[in-house]
Design a protein around this motif. Structure first.
Motif, mmCIF file in Angstrom:
data_model
loop_
_atom_site.group_PDB
_atom_site.id
_atom_site.type_symbol
_atom_site.label_atom_id
_atom_site.label_comp_id
_atom_site.label_asym_id
_atom_site.label_seq_id
_atom_site.Cartn_x
_atom_site.Cartn_y
_atom_site.Cartn_z
ATOM 1 N N LYS A 181 -3.813 -0.571 2.473
ATOM 2 C CA LYS A 181 -2.686 -0.678 1.302
ATOM 3 C C LYS A 181 -1.787 0.389 1.462
ATOM 4 O O LYS A 181 -0.452 0.314 1.337
ATOM 5 C CB LYS A 181 -3.051 -1.095 -0.091
ATOM 6 C CG LYS A 181 -2.407 -1.297 -1.049
ATOM 7 C CD LYS A 181 -2.857 -1.596 -2.367
ATOM 8 C CE LYS A 181 -1.807 -2.168 -3.398
ATOM 9 N NZ LYS A 181 -2.325 -2.598 -4.714
ATOM 10 N N TYR A 338 -3.053 -6.529 -4.482
ATOM 11 C CA TYR A 338 -1.696 -6.908 -4.589
ATOM 12 C C TYR A 338 -0.776 -6.259 -5.574
ATOM 13 O O TYR A 338 0.522 -6.022 -5.570
ATOM 14 C CB TYR A 338 -1.448 -8.360 -4.787
ATOM 15 C CG TYR A 338 -1.862 -9.213 -3.430
ATOM 16 C CD1 TYR A 338 -0.597 -9.262 -2.573
ATOM 17 C CD2 TYR A 338 -2.996 -9.870 -3.406
ATOM 18 C CE1 TYR A 338 -0.986 -9.637 -1.238
ATOM 19 C CE2 TYR A 338 -3.161 -10.525 -1.959
ATOM 20 C CZ TYR A 338 -2.206 -10.541 -1.105
ATOM 21 O OH TYR A 338 -2.285 -11.156 -0.003
ATOM 22 N N ALA A 340 1.314 -3.815 -8.110
ATOM 23 C CA ALA A 340 2.116 -2.535 -7.929
ATOM 24 C C ALA A 340 2.368 -1.848 -9.184
ATOM 25 O O ALA A 340 3.148 -1.015 -9.443
ATOM 26 C CB ALA A 340 3.414 -2.978 -7.225
ATOM 27 N N ASP A 360 1.034 -9.596 -11.421
ATOM 28 C CA ASP A 360 0.749 -8.627 -10.457
ATOM 29 C C ASP A 360 -0.304 -8.858 -9.319
ATOM 30 O O ASP A 360 -0.239 -8.254 -8.283
ATOM 31 C CB ASP A 360 0.274 -7.381 -11.221
ATOM 32 C CG ASP A 360 0.962 -6.090 -10.648
ATOM 33 O OD1 ASP A 360 1.993 -6.239 -9.808
ATOM 34 O OD2 ASP A 360 0.354 -5.050 -10.973
ATOM 35 N N ILE A 363 2.608 -11.589 -4.301
ATOM 36 C CA ILE A 363 3.559 -10.995 -3.811
ATOM 37 C C ILE A 363 5.339 -11.168 -4.330
ATOM 38 O O ILE A 363 5.936 -10.520 -4.074
ATOM 39 C CB ILE A 363 3.649 -11.275 -2.218
ATOM 40 C CG1 ILE A 363 3.829 -12.746 -1.877
ATOM 41 C CG2 ILE A 363 2.410 -10.487 -1.838
ATOM 42 C CD1 ILE A 363 4.337 -12.872 -0.604
ATOM 43 N N SER B 162 11.466 -10.758 -3.969
ATOM 44 C CA SER B 162 10.681 -9.958 -3.363
ATOM 45 C C SER B 162 10.445 -10.371 -1.653
ATOM 46 O O SER B 162 9.997 -9.787 -0.940
ATOM 47 C CB SER B 162 9.213 -10.161 -4.154
ATOM 48 O OG SER B 162 9.385 -9.749 -5.556
ATOM 49 N N SER B 202 8.967 -4.547 -5.487
ATOM 50 C CA SER B 202 8.643 -5.447 -4.401
ATOM 51 C C SER B 202 8.663 -4.743 -3.056
ATOM 52 O O SER B 202 8.169 -4.996 -2.087
ATOM 53 C CB SER B 202 9.694 -6.619 -4.394
ATOM 54 O OG SER B 202 10.757 -6.200 -4.256
ATOM 55 N N LYS B 205 5.109 -3.731 -2.690
ATOM 56 C CA LYS B 205 4.299 -4.800 -2.037
ATOM 57 C C LYS B 205 4.775 -5.093 -0.795
ATOM 58 O O LYS B 205 3.860 -5.410 -0.056
ATOM 59 C CB LYS B 205 4.881 -5.922 -3.352
ATOM 60 C CG LYS B 205 4.412 -5.598 -4.404
ATOM 61 C CD LYS B 205 3.813 -7.036 -5.176
ATOM 62 C CE LYS B 205 3.369 -6.949 -6.747
ATOM 63 N NZ LYS B 205 2.677 -7.747 -7.280
ATOM 64 N N THR B 214 2.049 1.927 1.657
ATOM 65 C CA THR B 214 3.108 2.051 0.588
ATOM 66 C C THR B 214 3.266 3.662 0.687
ATOM 67 O O THR B 214 4.357 4.219 0.175
ATOM 68 C CB THR B 214 2.333 1.942 -1.040
ATOM 69 O OG1 THR B 214 0.970 2.747 -0.826
ATOM 70 C CG2 THR B 214 2.140 0.519 -1.112
#
Lengths: 499, 499
Positions: A181, A338, A340, A360, A363, B162, B202, B205, B214
């Motif tokens: 991630k 998922y 953010a 949240d 996506i 997004s 987004s 994400k 990220t």
């Protein structure tokens, strides 16, 4: 036109007093348009004397529709005519003889739910703006999980089964290695996933989109009915390990797109367990068979899956789109994977229990309340009513199979004794031509062209694994009866008479 | 109940003659429900004496709604009551005093378009099943491209901004290195992208979902108005190069979510050009300002972008969701990047020009005809009507700013001379409390709770970069007038009187 009002305020040349919309005229327009929709779409949905489509070639249709958007708006009268034209030249997917895709028919309750949500225009992310729709989604997910056979779980509705499959792939990857991630895939060993060669094409799209790469989807051989061969899966997992790559996921299919095959979930689950792989089941099409006590055995073993994609908009007529990803984990994996944590939307100092702010997990940011239409339909029909739909669709498919066998000019793609193991409402036939392979190949497209131009029905064709173009019949709508099955065969005979 | 019919056919205990649905009863149900929708939602949309929401805590609302799905269905009478309840307890996002999100209001034309598409239930992937909606999408994309200022281009409608941002990120990556589609990211150098610290969440994400990670999103500092500082971007690109990573994309924002800032696109484009980086502009919110000859200068330089995300469902009221990704490339990049060439859907031997089968550009399979509602609205209002909406929203925002400055108890988050450079309809205020920082922090949530329970209006709050919770006012709906702006301030004063 400037209106004289008390205390009129002018800013940048704009009068700011009072609204600028004529609500009464707007409401009248909606009422008139609804009348057209009722008469031209809804009331004709069960009428087989209507055309399924009124074919126009793209260039002609462009002229008819007057697509250009201009500086000045059109009159209500002109707009209503435009609405009529749009309806006239659109395919009537609710027509009893629309057999072209894995959706069809009309459900009046789902439709009402959809009208309600369009009017309310909600976005489902926080309880404060979508209280009803979030609770409904929770209830529907809980019920779907029951039918899968899990004791608990989590889930989310998505814009399509393809997107649900992507969610599952990313979730399996996160479970396999949570650091991805933040760190991404760069520098990691090659992640590999397994799915059958009959899987939906979204698997390739997902692997590409997620940065895994389509070459790292290992396609497992299927048997003659289109089901994944577990021994081949075992071999491929071992091959991947030997190569030094990192297997993390098996995607089985419950109801393949073309043949409607159900992979042997129980045996696949054994292999996943042995190798510590996430098992995702793409039951976008076949999931709805879980509602039928008679046919749920097609998905035997699904309770062992880690995630399931299931689209009630297909066999159950919930309306496009209605697609859930369901996850066995109930420890918050979906959210961890998922989230953010956007501070402007998911404030933690709200006055209510913010665990209801489920947005949240997605996506998406804006998200439609797709669970609601399924819920209202379920409330209206009851589980028994949904079950009746599935059972009837399958019975109609069996009827068609028997009729095909009786007819001279038709040939079943799959032998009949296999058909009965075959999924529900997907039946296959190919038009038997005289002799020549090349003719064979060309027959289906010609018949398709003729039926489209006549507008009598719509039926999809495709080639498949070395086999020439054949028609694929899909039975879904409760408006369909054996008379339509008979018509289908008669009509193909008629259209193909001179070929 | 078994019905006696001629030639009744029984398969698996199911009578297959005739349809099993009672169409007349279904149509009557739709008619009655439409009446409720008309009276309870549409006709009340402009009525400020109605509540914006009727707050219930989750546990109470669950009891009221009777969420359980049972074996047996409910009567039409009970279902209609359920529809009334759903409407009653849902937030009225079309209410003139719903200021909570970046969408609001009602557009009667868009609504009609949505009713039509729900009734027709299309999926937009091939011309044969969606002739009208595919042509409409093409026309709308062409028109949007005109307003961006490109000579040509390509595009697709997606379920949310997004998702559009994800598309762009993947497209930029494909352009940078096409092999990633097949090979994936494993073994490649670290891909890095740049966006401002005020960007939409987004971006994170997307980076996570696409396997980029990220941490490989480099957030660029913004100035005091929330705009990306080009010099900082330049520095970060150089830093990334020095680290040996692979910069490939800059995501600028035209209308940030919280502050409504517009990044300086022209200067950012210079840097992208210099370093060979793809420039994506997330204009999900701000894109609609392109329609206004007066305010389009906010997006000066957007024609130099490689891709743009633009959501007409926000400032233009096209209805959730209506989101386009627009791409400058017209050489088929979008299709090359996304296609999976499913043989069962995108047959190449069809009798019409299959270049109209655009579904393979999408990560979705089923896809809703979201362009259509924008198109019908545009036909109805004309460009001038759309422009009027944007201009009026901005003028109302300016009016509110001036009013805030006059009021004792309020404080603008940003100084007024900066406000005028600020995006359209996003205005910010924070309730001025007595002195104590901690109190400050708690004031907004308390006022929010009170307004929700009273149902008088809805307004979002958030903390931001060290600043305490403040309210953010968003003006969109043409039903909103200066009276509602005055009400907003009066109501906050009233709700906060004892704090």
């Amino acid at each position: 036109m400037l209106q004289k009002k008390k205390n009129a305020v002018l800013v940048d040349g704009v009068i700011l007093n009072g609204p600028i919309m004529d609500s009464k005229a707007g409401e009248k327009f909606v009422e008139e348009a609804c009348k057209i929709i009722m008469e031209e779409v809804i009331q004709k949905a069960d009428d087989v004397t209507e055309k399924v489509c009124e074919w126009q070639a793209p260039e002609t249709l462009k002229q008819i529709l007057d697509l250009e958007m201009r500086d000045t708006g059109e009159s209500h009268q002109k707009l209503l005519q435009l609405c009529r034209d749009v309806i006239q030249y659109s395919v009537k997917t609710s027509h009893p003889r629309f057999f072209n895709q894995l959706y069809a028919g009309i459900d009046y309750y789902s439709l009402v739910a959809r009208f309600i949500t369009e009017a309310l225009n909600p976005s489902v992310y926080t309880y404060e703006v979508s209280p009803v729709f979030l609770l409904v989604e929770e209830a529907v997910i809980k019920k779907m999980i029951e039918f899968i056979g899990w004791e608990e779980g989590d889930g989310i509705f998505n814009p399509g089964g393809s997107v649900s499959n992507m969610y599952a792939m990313n979730l399996a990857r996160y479970k396999f290695c949570p650091e991805i991630k933040e760190k991404g895939l760069s520098g990691l060993p090659r992640l590999v996933l397994f799915t059958s060669e009959e899987c939906h094409y979204s698997m390739k799209k997902a692997a590409s989109f997620l940065g895994i790469g389509t070459e790292n989807v290992y396609f497992i051989k299927t048997d003659e009915r289109g089901k994944m061969i577990p021994e081949e899966l075992e071999k491929q997992v071992q091959r991947a390990r030997k190569e030094g790559s990192a297997p993390f996921l098996v995607c089985a299919t419950a109801g393949t797109t073309v043949l409607g095959a159900f992979d042997p979930l129980d045996k696949i689950a054994d292999i996943c367990e042995k190798h510590g792989l996430w098992l995702h089941v793409d039951a976008s099409w076949g999931g709805s068979a879980l509602i039928s006590r008679k046919h749920c055995r097609l998905l035997h073993g699904i309770h062992r899956a880690d995630s399931v994609a299931w689209n009630p908009h297909k066999m159950l007529l919930a309306g496009i789109q209605c697609c859930a990803l369901l996850v066995k984990d109930n420890s918050g994996l979906l959210k961890k994977c998922y989230s953010a944590k956007a501070a402007y939307l998911f404030q933690q100092d709200k006055f209510y229990d913010v665990s209801y702010d489920t947005g949240d997990k997605s996506i998406q940011c804006s998200r439609r309340p797709d669970a609601f239409k399924f819920w209202l339909m379920w409330k209206a029909l009851g589980t028994t009513g949904l079950e009746e739909r599935v059972n009837r669709a399958l019975a109609l498919a069996r009827y068609l199979v028997e009729e095909i066998k009786k007819r001279e000019g038709f040939q079943l793609l799959l032998e009949s004794h296999k058909i009965q193991f075959l999924p529900k409402s997907a039946v296959f036939l190919c038009v038997k031509s005289t002799s020549f392979f090349c003719l064979y190949f060309q027959v289906a497209p010609i018949i398709k062209e003729r039926m489209m131009k006549k507008g009598s029905m719509m039926l999809g064709y495709q080639p498949h694994q070395g086999k020439v173009n054949f028609f694929r019949q899909v039975v879904i709508s409760p408006h369909v009866s054996r008379e339509d099955m008979d018509f289908l065969l008669d009509e193909i005979e008629l259209l193909a008479k001179d070929l």
